[in-house]
Every structure is written in C-alpha cells, then in structure tokens.
Write a protein that holds these residues in place. Structure first.
Motif, PDB file in Angstrom:
ATOM      1  N   LEU A 194       3.810   6.991 -15.321  1.00 28.64           N
ATOM      2  CA  LEU A 194       5.074   7.666 -15.627  1.00 28.64           C
ATOM      3  C   LEU A 194       6.290   6.792 -15.371  1.00 28.64           C
ATOM      4  CD1 LEU A 194       4.425  11.253 -14.172  1.00 28.64           C
ATOM      5  CD2 LEU A 194       3.832  10.305 -16.420  1.00 28.64           C
ATOM      6  N   ALA A 195       6.152   5.851 -14.449  1.00 25.86           N
ATOM      7  CA  ALA A 195       7.280   4.964 -14.133  1.00 25.86           C
ATOM      8  C   ALA A 195       6.792   3.516 -14.070  1.00 25.86           C
ATOM      9  CB  ALA A 195       7.911   5.376 -12.813  1.00 25.86           C
ATOM     10  N   PRO A 196       6.216   3.005 -15.165  1.00 28.80           N
ATOM     11  CA  PRO A 196       5.634   1.659 -15.130  1.00 28.80           C
ATOM     12  C   PRO A 196       6.664   0.556 -14.986  1.00 28.80           C
ATOM     13  CG  PRO A 196       5.665   2.496 -17.381  1.00 28.80           C
ATOM     14  CD  PRO A 196       6.078   3.634 -16.493  1.00 28.80           C
ATOM     15  N   HIS A 197       7.943   0.879 -15.192  1.00 30.05           N
ATOM     16  CA  HIS A 197       8.992  -0.142 -15.033  1.00 30.05           C
ATOM     17  C   HIS A 197       9.253  -0.467 -13.570  1.00 30.05           C
ATOM     18  CE1 HIS A 197      10.823   3.755 -14.722  1.00 30.05           C
ATOM     19  NE2 HIS A 197      12.077   3.360 -14.735  1.00 30.05           N
ATOM     20  N   TYR A 198       8.919   0.460 -12.665  1.00 32.92           N
ATOM     21  CA  TYR A 198       9.163   0.224 -11.246  1.00 32.92           C
ATOM     22  C   TYR A 198       7.915   0.319 -10.382  1.00 32.92           C
ATOM     23  CZ  TYR A 198      14.167   0.683 -12.300  1.00 32.92           C
ATOM     24  OH  TYR A 198      15.423   0.499 -12.803  1.00 32.92           O
ATOM     25  N   VAL A 199       6.897   1.041 -10.800  1.00 31.65           N
ATOM     26  CA  VAL A 199       5.694   1.238  -9.992  1.00 31.65           C
ATOM     27  C   VAL A 199       4.566   0.379 -10.564  1.00 31.65           C
ATOM     28  CG1 VAL A 199       4.060   2.904  -9.047  1.00 31.65           C
ATOM     29  CG2 VAL A 199       6.438   3.575  -9.420  1.00 31.65           C
ATOM     30  N   LYS A 200       4.096  -0.581  -9.762  1.00 28.27           N
ATOM     31  CA  LYS A 200       3.120  -1.571 -10.228  1.00 28.27           C
ATOM     32  C   LYS A 200       1.899  -1.588  -9.295  1.00 28.27           C
ATOM     33  CE  LYS A 200       6.578  -3.362 -12.808  1.00 28.27           C
ATOM     34  NZ  LYS A 200       6.628  -3.356 -14.280  1.00 28.27           N
ATOM     35  N   PRO A 201       0.736  -1.935  -9.829  1.00 28.92           N
ATOM     36  CA  PRO A 201      -0.443  -2.096  -8.963  1.00 28.92           C
ATOM     37  C   PRO A 201      -0.193  -3.144  -7.883  1.00 28.92           C
ATOM     38  CG  PRO A 201      -1.074  -2.102 -11.280  1.00 28.92           C
ATOM     39  CD  PRO A 201       0.431  -2.179 -11.249  1.00 28.92           C
ATOM     40  N   LEU A 202      -0.675  -2.878  -6.685  1.00 31.53           N
ATOM     41  CA  LEU A 202      -0.455  -3.773  -5.548  1.00 31.53           C
ATOM     42  C   LEU A 202      -1.790  -4.113  -4.888  1.00 31.53           C
ATOM     43  CD1 LEU A 202       1.478  -5.182  -3.517  1.00 31.53           C
ATOM     44  CD2 LEU A 202       1.502  -3.029  -2.219  1.00 31.53           C
ATOM     45  N   PRO A 203      -2.283  -5.339  -5.071  1.00 27.17           N
ATOM     46  CA  PRO A 203      -3.484  -5.738  -4.339  1.00 27.17           C
ATOM     47  C   PRO A 203      -3.199  -5.792  -2.848  1.00 27.17           C
ATOM     48  CG  PRO A 203      -2.515  -7.624  -5.475  1.00 27.17           C
ATOM     49  CD  PRO A 203      -1.749  -6.418  -5.919  1.00 27.17           C
ATOM     50  N   THR A 204      -4.049  -5.175  -2.061  1.00 24.28           N
ATOM     51  CA  THR A 204      -3.830  -5.026  -0.628  1.00 24.28           C
ATOM     52  C   THR A 204      -5.058  -5.517   0.130  1.00 24.28           C
ATOM     53  OG1 THR A 204      -2.431  -3.091  -1.045  1.00 24.28           O
ATOM     54  CG2 THR A 204      -3.271  -3.362   1.191  1.00 24.28           C
ATOM     55  N   THR A 205      -4.827  -6.360   1.112  1.00 25.11           N
ATOM     56  CA  THR A 205      -5.927  -6.957   1.870  1.00 25.11           C
ATOM     57  C   THR A 205      -5.842  -6.563   3.333  1.00 25.11           C
ATOM     58  OG1 THR A 205      -6.097  -8.852   0.385  1.00 25.11           O
ATOM     59  CG2 THR A 205      -6.990  -9.129   2.605  1.00 25.11           C
ATOM     60  N   ILE A 206      -6.959  -6.124   3.892  1.00 30.21           N
ATOM     61  CA  ILE A 206      -7.064  -5.810   5.311  1.00 30.21           C
ATOM     62  C   ILE A 206      -7.844  -6.922   5.993  1.00 30.21           C
ATOM     63  CG2 ILE A 206      -7.842  -4.153   7.044  1.00 30.21           C
ATOM     64  CD1 ILE A 206      -7.874  -2.019   4.861  1.00 30.21           C
ATOM     65  N   PRO A 207      -7.235  -7.683   6.899  1.00 27.22           N
ATOM     66  CA  PRO A 207      -8.012  -8.657   7.682  1.00 27.22           C
ATOM     67  C   PRO A 207      -8.788  -7.938   8.778  1.00 27.22           C
ATOM     68  CG  PRO A 207      -5.705  -8.738   8.315  1.00 27.22           C
ATOM     69  CD  PRO A 207      -5.806  -7.724   7.211  1.00 27.22           C
ATOM     70  N   ILE A 208     -10.049  -8.299   8.954  1.00 31.22           N
ATOM     71  CA  ILE A 208     -10.917  -7.591   9.899  1.00 31.22           C
ATOM     72  C   ILE A 208     -11.513  -8.609  10.869  1.00 31.22           C
ATOM     73  CG2 ILE A 208     -12.879  -6.025  10.115  1.00 31.22           C
ATOM     74  CD1 ILE A 208     -12.475  -5.397   7.095  1.00 31.22           C
ATOM     75  N   PHE A 209     -11.395  -8.309  12.154  1.00 34.93           N
ATOM     76  CA  PHE A 209     -11.783  -9.277  13.175  1.00 34.93           C
ATOM     77  C   PHE A 209     -13.009  -8.853  13.982  1.00 34.93           C
ATOM     78  CE2 PHE A 209      -7.285  -9.779  12.264  1.00 34.93           C
ATOM     79  CZ  PHE A 209      -7.216 -11.135  11.979  1.00 34.93           C
ATOM     80  N   SER A 210     -13.610  -7.707  13.620  1.00 34.62           N
ATOM     81  CA  SER A 210     -14.830  -7.271  14.297  1.00 34.62           C
ATOM     82  C   SER A 210     -15.658  -6.446  13.333  1.00 34.62           C
ATOM     83  CB  SER A 210     -14.501  -6.455  15.552  1.00 34.62           C
ATOM     84  OG  SER A 210     -13.980  -5.188  15.188  1.00 34.62           O
TER      85      SER A 210
END
Length: 591
Positions: free
Chosen positions: A100-116
């Motif tokens: 609905l708002a592709p001019h402002y809302v974009k897919p965001l790749p998100t990474t979680i670093p995990i230490f255990s």
C-alpha cells in the motif's frame, strides 16, 4: 522545552485550517491527537463519509510517532511474551504496507548475531508466564531463536512477500559480516520492513483523509495542527490555537482520544480522571560512521539485550541508526536522549562489532520519545504488552458524549488499529463501513513503479522539463505525488537549487510550505524533510531555509528572529544540534 502556550513568533492571523473549523464548529467525530494512529483514524473515518475533525497540539507526527525505530515489523520477540494475536496482525500489516505504501515501506533484511546454542531456553517459559526476566540475564541462544523464527514464518505466509528465515554457521557468518565479534556461533537472517521516512508517510495519510472529505468550510474532513484541547465549554470541547491564541468550542457526537502517552492528560483536561497509560522512553542516536555502515552489509543487525531491551544497528539514509532503550517515563516531562543512554548504545555496538570505534563526534542526530504503552505496575518495561485496546467513557462536558480512548498501539499496526477504532466509532454513530482500507494505496504509493523499467518510464513521462535525475530524485522523495511537486516547480521560472543544500530547490521548499501545513521552522527541517536526521542541518542550511520559510509565511523580521530562537533551543535540547539563533545574511541564489 517547547511548551503549549500561545506562540507569538508567527503572525497572529487565523490560519485557513482553523477558520474552516470556526466557520462550522460541529462534527460527528472529534479526533484529538495527530500521531500515526490519530491520522490513520482520521483518514478511515473520512473515507466512510463521516464529518470528522482532527486536532493536534503540536505538529502532526511530532510526538511518540516521531521517535520510532523506522521499522514496520512483526515483532518476533512478542512471541516470547505470548502475544500471538499481535504478531499475526503485525506481520499481516507489514506485508500489506509494503504493497500500500511501496514508496516508503521497503523490505528490510535483518540479521540476529547468536553467541550460544542453548542459552535462555530454560528461562523462556518463565518469561512467558510472568513477563519478568527471571534468574540471571542471558542472551538468547540459537535454539530459542530458531523456534521463534519458525513461528514467525508461520505468520508470514503471504504469497512470498518476504523470504523465510535462514541460519548460517560461524564461517559463513564471518564471511558475510567480517567485523562481527569472532565468538559468533551463528547468524539468523529474516525479513521485516523499513519505513525510510515515517513522517512523510503520515503526511500522505493526512492528505488522503482531507481529500476523501473534500476539505473546506463545508468539507467533511478537517484537520489542523498546533491546536490543543484544553477543557470543556458549553457542552463541547474547548480548543486553543497555539499560534493565534484563539479559543473556541467544538461539539461532536463522538470524541476519539488518540493522544498516545498523553491520553490520561487529555482526559484530565476534558474533566475525566483516567489511569490507562504507563509509557516507557525509547531513545536513538544517528551515527556518521562509514565503517559501521559497511559492516551491516546492507541490512539491520537486531537482537535482544540481556536486560530485555531491543537492540538495533540499522543502516538508513547513508547513516547508522542505533537504538533503543526502554525506560519508565513520565509523559508530563520532556523526553530526551541522555548521555547515559549514549554510553549504553556505544557498549552495544562494541559488543557486536568490537573493532569498530564509535564516539560522540560521530553523532549527527539524537532523539527520544515515550511509547504509548498501557499501565504496567511492576512488569519490566521490556515485557510490557505492545498490543492495544479501546476504552470507552463519557465526556464530562455533557455527561453523554462517548469518548473512545486508545491505549497502546504502534507504527506497524496503525492501519488495522484505525480500522478497529473507526468501526467502534461507526457503531456509536449507527453507521456502517462503506470503504475498506485493506487494499487502498496510500498517497504517493498510488501507481508507484516497482521495477527499474517502470521507474524509467515514469521518469520519462513526468519530467516535464526537469532533468531525469531530478525527476527520479523527487519520485524517490515523494512517490508519485512528485508529479504535483514537478508541476509546482514548473510554474516557477525563478526556481533554483539551494546554495547550501543543492539536493533541494527553492520552489520545492515553497511547495512543502504551501501544501503541507507548515507552521514553524522545525516542521520543515524535522518532518517535511530528513535534513536534520542525516546531519545535514548546518548553519548555512538553517540560515537559508529560515529565510525561505519566513518569506513564504510572511514573517516579520521580529517573527523570523523568534522562530530561529525557538528552533535553535528545541534542536539543541531534543536532538543535540548546535546552531546559532542570530540572523545571518541570506545566501544568494544561483542564477
């Protein structure tokens, strides 16, 4: 820092938006509060043909909604709190807003670093049941995160809107993120969405509402900023225009209180004591650190700290956004990012990227706001529900007008929340919904090109004498509403790039002032543009913009000086920006 007393800086003439209400001080619905949920409800009601007035005591989207993390997200961590309904709705709305708002809302790749691998798995059930940390704090391990993301994916099935999550081991993680702490065991990657310019998205929503109601003296959708609700009078709500000082009464069949963290304060002003709210403060800093920007590899680094607070390191608009805190706060006090919070952010960055140096000289902007959370007594701030509810009371002014108070709510779910609030309002008015917002595109998202070839075609068709690069820039900035900006620019043969800010032009700034409810200098530098956010508000830029805005709004020399002084104080106090208030010689425009 800024109070709500009558502002004497600008002209005392009655603004046209105020006059439209004075000429007809009645409505079916009065919405108090112009944050994202208020403007969303205003738009939805207007689409149903409801006679609605929206008032906001400051600028639209200047309170809690202006202090977001610039994300439209499903809230994977809410699963641990057992808020499955909220996660499902949030994921659905995330997917919907990308359409609905592709001019402002974009897919965001998100990474979680995990230490255990197993950390947190035993304490998670206790947190789910009690909403308390429970025992010694620990980072979430791979197994717990895997369970959470698997559940998250189950809510995300929407025709492939975003890819499913994936895990990488140490070697591949370090190849992708070579600056990560070497002890990282895994990284988990999933997708949420970014809202690159939330204030502009909200302005589109206001504009859509006004257009739906054919705004005017006889219009059914009237909105105005810098008007506050201060009490009751003659059976209606007493309002004050903080620009002119004019006080007037509006009578409505239903009052909707969308004041966010200030909901109880608004109810108190209307003569009703409530204790719904218990907001927490969230702060952020924006860094100019190219090394950190590059280390994020084009996506957000996101995890939950031991104290339950969300941590994000987020490349945005050429800078890096770092947040956030979660601290109990008093909404009657101004919210600012403290030096202690800055130290906390630096510690978090070094925890993930230990070899990247960060210091205060790299901070180009800081901000803070209070989340509109429900009263939570002894529940730890990080575990307070992010869901929302609607409370109904009656207006003390006449003992019969219903007041709907929104408790909670967040950026991601604003459309669904507005739909819910509108439906309850319609029921009180004995009306039925006629228009759905589920597939209704927003503002500059209407017809927004989704491919490179479509973008080139749009630019070619709409350049109208502008260089293609300039047209593409305006399309990115305003979506397809750029066509109106281009038409305005083409009517101005004297248009020229700003001397201090050549990415903008004189006619473009004039367009924003003339069409986007600008009242104060800070409206332009903080919300109509991202100039301040990215660290672009230098002294020359401040001087040139204040001159242009003052001329367009007809400010006297004294009014301009007052506006500059007000802006300098606010920008320093709330955002850590150091500028001079004294008048400067205006920069000469390029021929």
């Amino acid at each position: 820092m800024t109070d709500n007393n009558t502002d004497t800086a600008a002209t005392n003439d009655i603004r046209s938006d105020v006059q439209a209400i004075l000429d007809r001080p009645t409505a079916q619905v009065l919405v108090i509060g112009g944050g994202i949920n208020g403007v969303g409800t205003f738009r939805d009601l207007a689409l149903q043909g409801v006679d609605v007035i929206l008032v906001e005591r400051n600028d639209f989207i200047s309170g809690a909604s202006a202090a977001s993390s610039h994300m439209i997200h499903g809230g994977v961590r809410y699963l641990e709190n057992g808020e499955f309904r909220l996660v499902r709705e949030s994921v659905q709305e995330r997917n919907r807003l990308m359409k609905l708002a592709p001019h402002y809302v974009k897919p965001l790749p998100t990474t979680i670093p995990i230490f255990s691998t197993f950390s947190g798995i035993l304490s998670a059930p206790l947190r789910l049941l009690t909403h308390k940390q429970g025992g010694k704090t620990k980072e979430r391990g791979a197994l717990l995160i895997k369970l959470g993301l698997t559940g998250y994916d189950s809510f995300s099935r929407d025709g492939g809107t975003v890819p499913r999550h994936e895990f990488k081991g140490h070697k591949k993680s370090m190849q992708k993120f070579p600056k990560l702490r070497d002890s990282v065991k895994y990284t988990a990657r999933y997708f949420d969405a970014a809202v690159e310019n939330p204030e502009r998205l909200a302005l589109d929503i206001v504009g859509d509402g006004r257009a739906a109601g054919k705004t005017g003296v006889d219009g059914k959708a009237r909105s105005v900023n810098y008007v506050e609700a201060i009490g009751d009078s003659e059976g209606g709500v007493l309002l004050r225009d903080t620009v002119s000082g004019t006080e007037f009464t509006v009578k409505a069949d239903v009052i909707v209180n969308t004041s966010g963290p200030w909901t109880d304060l608004t109810n108190k002003a209307l003569g009703k004591q409530t204790s719904y709210m218990g907001g927490t403060k969230g702060s952020h800093i924006v860094l100019d650190n190219p090394e950190l920007y590059k280390a994020c590899a084009g996506g957000e680094i996101f995890f939950e700290n031991n104290d339950g607070r969300i941590v994000l390191i987020y490349p945005l608009n050429g800078r890096v956004l770092v947040g956030t805190t979660d601290i109990d706060a008093d909404p009657s006090e101004p919210s600012v990012c403290t030096e202690e919070e800055v130290d906390y952010f630096f510690k978090l960055v070094s925890h993930v990227f230990p070899t990247i140096a960060v210091d205060r000289s790299q901070i180009v902007y800081r901000y803070s706001g209070i989340r509109p959370l429900p009263k939570h007594d002894d529940t730890a701030p990080g575990f307070v529900s992010r869901d929302y509810r609607i409370e109904q009371t009656v207006f003390s002014g006449d003992k019969k007008t219903p007041v709907l108070s929104l408790v909670g709510g967040k950026w991601t779910t604003w459309r669904a929340l507005s739909e819910h609030l509108t439906n309850e309002t319609l029921a009180l008015l004995k009306k039925t919904r006629t228009v759905s917002t589920e597939t209704l595109q927003i503002g500059g998202g209407v017809g927004f090109p989704q491919t490179d070839s479509a973008t080139k075609a749009w630019v070619s068709e709409h350049s109208a004498g502008l260089a293609p690069q300039r047209t593409a820039q305006l399309l990115k900035r305003y979506g397809t509403k750029a066509s109106a900006v281009i038409a305005y620019i083409n009517e101005r043969p004297d248009d020229a790039p700003l001397v201090s800010l050549p990415d903008y032009s004189t006619a473009e700034i004039d367009y924003l002032i003339a069409n986007e409810y600008v009242v104060h200098l800070t409206d332009v530098v903080l919300r109509r543009t991202i100039v301040a956010f990215v660290g672009g508000l230098t002294q020359p830029v401040f001087d040139e913009l204040s001159t242009i805005i003052g001329k367009q709004l007809g400010w006297s020399a004294e009014a301009l000086a007052d506006e500059r002084s007000r802006a300098v104080k606010d920008l320093d106090f709330f955002h850590g920006l150091k500028l001079e208030a004294k008048a400067a010689t205006p920069a000469k425009q390029k021929a």
